[in-house]
Scaffold this motif. Structure first.
Motif, PDB file in Angstrom:
ATOM      1  N   ALA A 180       0.828  -1.210   0.000  1.00  0.00           N
ATOM      2  CA  ALA A 180       0.000   0.000   0.000  1.00  0.00           C
ATOM      3  C   ALA A 180       0.862   1.260   0.000  1.00  0.00           C
ATOM      4  N   ALA A 181       1.878   1.298   0.846  1.00  0.00           N
ATOM      5  CA  ALA A 181       2.745   2.481   0.918  1.00  0.00           C
ATOM      6  C   ALA A 181       3.487   2.690  -0.394  1.00  0.00           C
ATOM      7  N   THR A 182       3.987   1.628  -0.973  1.00  0.00           N
ATOM      8  CA  THR A 182       4.700   1.718  -2.250  1.00  0.00           C
ATOM      9  C   THR A 182       3.777   2.221  -3.346  1.00  0.00           C
ATOM     10  N   SER A 183       2.551   1.750  -3.364  1.00  0.00           N
ATOM     11  CA  SER A 183       1.597   2.173  -4.392  1.00  0.00           C
ATOM     12  C   SER A 183       1.243   3.648  -4.246  1.00  0.00           C
ATOM     13  N   VAL A 184       0.975   4.081  -3.029  1.00  0.00           N
ATOM     14  CA  VAL A 184       0.620   5.494  -2.806  1.00  0.00           C
ATOM     15  C   VAL A 184       1.802   6.398  -3.144  1.00  0.00           C
ATOM     16  N   LEU A 185       2.987   6.045  -2.671  1.00  0.00           N
ATOM     17  CA  LEU A 185       4.165   6.869  -2.962  1.00  0.00           C
ATOM     18  C   LEU A 185       4.473   6.886  -4.461  1.00  0.00           C
ATOM     19  N   SER A 186       4.294   5.759  -5.139  1.00  0.00           N
ATOM     20  CA  SER A 186       4.516   5.719  -6.593  1.00  0.00           C
ATOM     21  C   SER A 186       3.529   6.611  -7.328  1.00  0.00           C
TER      22      SER A 186
ATOM     23  N   ARG B 136      15.443   7.749 -10.816  1.00  0.00           N
ATOM     24  CA  ARG B 136      16.161   6.500 -10.544  1.00  0.00           C
ATOM     25  C   ARG B 136      15.898   6.015  -9.130  1.00  0.00           C
ATOM     26  N   THR B 137      15.862   6.937  -8.192  1.00  0.00           N
ATOM     27  CA  THR B 137      15.609   6.571  -6.801  1.00  0.00           C
ATOM     28  C   THR B 137      14.209   5.989  -6.654  1.00  0.00           C
ATOM     29  N   GLY B 138      13.231   6.619  -7.295  1.00  0.00           N
ATOM     30  CA  GLY B 138      11.860   6.123  -7.245  1.00  0.00           C
ATOM     31  C   GLY B 138      11.717   4.753  -7.880  1.00  0.00           C
ATOM     32  N   LEU B 139      12.345   4.573  -9.019  1.00  0.00           N
ATOM     33  CA  LEU B 139      12.307   3.263  -9.673  1.00  0.00           C
ATOM     34  C   LEU B 139      12.981   2.206  -8.814  1.00  0.00           C
ATOM     35  N   GLY B 140      14.120   2.560  -8.232  1.00  0.00           N
ATOM     36  CA  GLY B 140      14.813   1.619  -7.349  1.00  0.00           C
ATOM     37  C   GLY B 140      13.965   1.248  -6.142  1.00  0.00           C
ATOM     38  N   GLY B 141      13.286   2.234  -5.563  1.00  0.00           N
ATOM     39  CA  GLY B 141      12.417   1.955  -4.423  1.00  0.00           C
ATOM     40  C   GLY B 141      11.266   1.036  -4.785  1.00  0.00           C
ATOM     41  N   THR B 142      10.697   1.239  -5.964  1.00  0.00           N
ATOM     42  CA  THR B 142       9.591   0.391  -6.408  1.00  0.00           C
ATOM     43  C   THR B 142      10.065  -1.040  -6.657  1.00  0.00           C
ATOM     44  N   VAL B 143      11.207  -1.183  -7.293  1.00  0.00           N
ATOM     45  CA  VAL B 143      11.741  -2.520  -7.578  1.00  0.00           C
ATOM     46  C   VAL B 143      12.090  -3.247  -6.274  1.00  0.00           C
ATOM     47  N   LEU B 144      12.716  -2.544  -5.327  1.00  0.00           N
ATOM     48  CA  LEU B 144      13.041  -3.178  -4.046  1.00  0.00           C
ATOM     49  C   LEU B 144      11.773  -3.610  -3.311  1.00  0.00           C
ATOM     50  N   SER B 145      10.757  -2.772  -3.346  1.00  0.00           N
ATOM     51  CA  SER B 145       9.488  -3.126  -2.698  1.00  0.00           C
ATOM     52  C   SER B 145       8.846  -4.323  -3.380  1.00  0.00           C
TER      53      SER B 145
ATOM     54  N   LEU C 150      16.246 -11.434   3.812  1.00  0.00           N
ATOM     55  CA  LEU C 150      16.590 -10.100   3.319  1.00  0.00           C
ATOM     56  C   LEU C 150      15.347  -9.281   2.941  1.00  0.00           C
ATOM     57  N   GLN C 151      14.230  -9.946   2.705  1.00  0.00           N
ATOM     58  CA  GLN C 151      13.015  -9.253   2.272  1.00  0.00           C
ATOM     59  C   GLN C 151      12.537  -8.162   3.236  1.00  0.00           C
ATOM     60  N   PRO C 152      12.567  -8.346   4.555  1.00  0.00           N
ATOM     61  CA  PRO C 152      12.154  -7.240   5.433  1.00  0.00           C
ATOM     62  C   PRO C 152      13.038  -5.998   5.291  1.00  0.00           C
ATOM     63  N   VAL C 153      14.315  -6.208   5.002  1.00  0.00           N
ATOM     64  CA  VAL C 153      15.213  -5.067   4.782  1.00  0.00           C
ATOM     65  C   VAL C 153      14.804  -4.337   3.501  1.00  0.00           C
ATOM     66  N   LEU C 154      14.530  -5.101   2.456  1.00  0.00           N
ATOM     67  CA  LEU C 154      14.068  -4.502   1.201  1.00  0.00           C
ATOM     68  C   LEU C 154      12.750  -3.767   1.410  1.00  0.00           C
ATOM     69  N   ALA C 155      11.894  -4.350   2.247  1.00  0.00           N
ATOM     70  CA  ALA C 155      10.596  -3.726   2.538  1.00  0.00           C
ATOM     71  C   ALA C 155      10.760  -2.412   3.271  1.00  0.00           C
ATOM     72  N   ALA C 156      11.800  -2.275   4.052  1.00  0.00           N
ATOM     73  CA  ALA C 156      12.050  -1.014   4.751  1.00  0.00           C
ATOM     74  C   ALA C 156      12.720   0.005   3.844  1.00  0.00           C
ATOM     75  N   VAL C 157      13.647  -0.436   3.009  1.00  0.00           N
ATOM     76  CA  VAL C 157      14.417   0.478   2.171  1.00  0.00           C
ATOM     77  C   VAL C 157      13.601   0.988   0.976  1.00  0.00           C
ATOM     78  N   GLY C 158      12.796   0.131   0.369  1.00  0.00           N
ATOM     79  CA  GLY C 158      12.038   0.521  -0.824  1.00  0.00           C
ATOM     80  C   GLY C 158      11.161   1.750  -0.621  1.00  0.00           C
TER      81      GLY C 158
ATOM     82  N   VAL D  71      11.331   3.966   1.689  1.00  0.00           N
ATOM     83  CA  VAL D  71      12.174   5.110   2.076  1.00  0.00           C
ATOM     84  C   VAL D  71      12.769   5.762   0.830  1.00  0.00           C
ATOM     85  N   LEU D  72      13.226   4.954  -0.117  1.00  0.00           N
ATOM     86  CA  LEU D  72      13.746   5.514  -1.376  1.00  0.00           C
ATOM     87  C   LEU D  72      12.658   6.253  -2.145  1.00  0.00           C
ATOM     88  N   LEU D  73      11.465   5.677  -2.177  1.00  0.00           N
ATOM     89  CA  LEU D  73      10.354   6.354  -2.851  1.00  0.00           C
ATOM     90  C   LEU D  73      10.018   7.684  -2.170  1.00  0.00           C
TER      91      LEU D  73
END
Length: 151
Positions: free
Chosen positions: A50-56, A81-90, A119-127, A129-131
């Motif tokens: 949900a957070a990734t979708s709203v931020l995107s 690039r940061t936004g795309l990276g955050g979406t991909v990580l999420s 590693l997925q929870p770390v990606l879930a936190a970083v994605g 944040v990048l967005l």
């Protein structure tokens, strides 16, 4: 965002809805017949989705032109690039660790469960944040480079 036009808010809503579908269908957070999931989603997959979708969606709305003279700065490739990276990580974070073909080909099934799943929870936190950082950067640029109406 207080000064956004209706067009920007409509784009944000449409972008959010599109991100919900594009991320949710392959991750099987939206049940469907196209994809299957071997491991049930974690409890945090839904809030990250949900957070990734709203931020995107909000980030997408920052790229909408609001007037004939309004242009995105030519020297600002970072937020995109940061936004795309955050979406991909999420996307990697919310997906099934053993259903992802990229992860399976790189690590195998046991590697996906042993190395990638923790590693997925770390990606879930970083994605997200990048967005959020990309959105903040775009909003600051809009505020600093506001184009006024012709006199």
């Amino acid at each position: 965002m207080r000064h956004w036009t209706g067009r920007q808010w409509l784009t944000a809503a449409a972008g959010t809805a599109a991100a919900l579908v594009v991320l949710g269908v392959p991750a099987v957070l939206i049940p469907n017949g196209l994809f299957t999931r071997e491991i049930d989603p974690t409890w945090w997959s839904y809030p990250v989705w949900a957070a990734t979708s709203v931020l995107s969606g909000l980030l997408l709305a920052t790229y909408v032109r609001t007037g004939p003279r309004d242009r995105a700065p030519a020297d600002a490739p970072g937020p995109g690039r940061t936004g795309l990276g955050g979406t991909v990580l999420s996307w990697f974070a919310i997906g099934c660790p053993v259903c992802n073909k990229l992860v399976l080909s790189a690590l195998g099934t046991s590697g996906a469960l042993t190395w990638f799943a923790p590693l997925q929870p770390v990606l879930a936190a970083v994605g997200p944040v990048l967005l959020a950082a990309a959105l903040r950067s775009r909003l600051r640029a809009q505020r600093a480079c506001r184009v006024g109406a012709p006199a």
